[in-house]
Design an enzyme around this catalytic site. Sequence first.
Site: not given
Ligand SMILES: *Cc1c(COP(=O)(O)O)cnc(C)c1O
Length: 389
Positions: A58, A111, A181, A206
């Site tokens: 962790r 998101y 992000d 992603k």
């Molecule tokens: C999918 C996504 C998230 C969240 O990510 P997870 O891995 O599903 O928790 C945050 N921001 C964007 C732009 C995303 O496409």
Amino acid sequence: MADQPPRSPATRAITAGRDHSGNSLAPVLWASSTWESSGLDDAGRRATAVRHGDFYSRYANPTVGEFEHAVAELEGAESALAFASGMGAIAATVLALCSSGSHVVAPHQLYAGTLAFLQGPCRRLGIDVTFVDVATPGALSDAVVPGRTMLVLAESPSNPRLELADLDELGSIKGPLTVVDSTLATPLGQQPLASGVDISLHSATKGIAGHNDATLGVIAGERELLDEIWAYAVLHGATPSPFDALNALRGIRTLGVRTRQQNDGARSLAVMLADHPAVSAVHYPGLSEHPQHDLATKQLLQYGSVLSFEVADRAAAASFLDRLQIARCATSLGGPETLVCHPATSTHAGLTDDERLLTGVTDGLLRVSVGLEETTDLLADFEHALADS
Ligand SMILES: *Cc1c(COP(=O)(O)O)cnc(C)c1O
């Protein structure tokens, strides 16, 4: 050492994150959750060291560490820190840096999970969020309250309408910390830290991992700041799995070819859709008619693999999805399969009608994540599916 020729990011992605692998070309999977100490002094050293990889998973894990090194190298960052998911990265970063009474500035265009987190748990904990329209120049910086705003959190390109935050504007904000992000861009598509943004954040689930087989998040920035976030993250516990980090490292090796193919496919698809009579709008920063095309050209190295478009209504969207044969109806993005989702009934289903309108999620909006299929096959699939709508 002799001067080395400069290496492009796609080339660096092949070798980044190999410190613990010896002569092995593939990373080693360290599944262990704990490490043995040679005595009390040694145990004490491990327990109190910051981000030490041989204590307890962790706190840090060598396989996760390799993934973090790779992302840091690609982002041009001093350090990176991984989490169990993109939402884990967002929640831990916000909660590490904000307290009751803190003010946060964020765009409406986020998101849906990020939006729900800012509107739900953050408000409940007394963190006050001002939402602005990110496409209006100066909106993010104008909403900063000196002395009270702790964080400006943008998403660029945004999901699902591909709106951009001006990264130079975001990076020039002084006082609060700035986070972008950058998931939709991947580290090869933009370099937020070079614009002065403090933290570049990704859902590595992603494009970075890129194969729909890992759930992972990551942030990149200065070591001191990330160490501070780490001190909270070990208590928050959104700890990444070493196996997912291994899959993500494998994904990073092919990030260059994957994003190149996906960008080419997305551009061709956007051009075709923009001309199609059944389509009322296409949102893709690579199209010259995109309202922020000039900004996109200035700050994006690739226009990206995600686009969205609008058909007449929900019924037209449903019939289009039914008729697709190659592309699949699923959420997520950045993987090998072309995925189409209907945000109003999936990713943004939990929002009220007003919130959906503010995020630009209309009933006929479809989001596409272009995969690795041959572009001609993909175009034919979309033409066929649109023929009836
Ligand atoms: C999918 C996504 C998230 C969240 O990510 P997870 O891995 O599903 O928790 C945050 N921001 C964007 C732009 C995303 O496409």
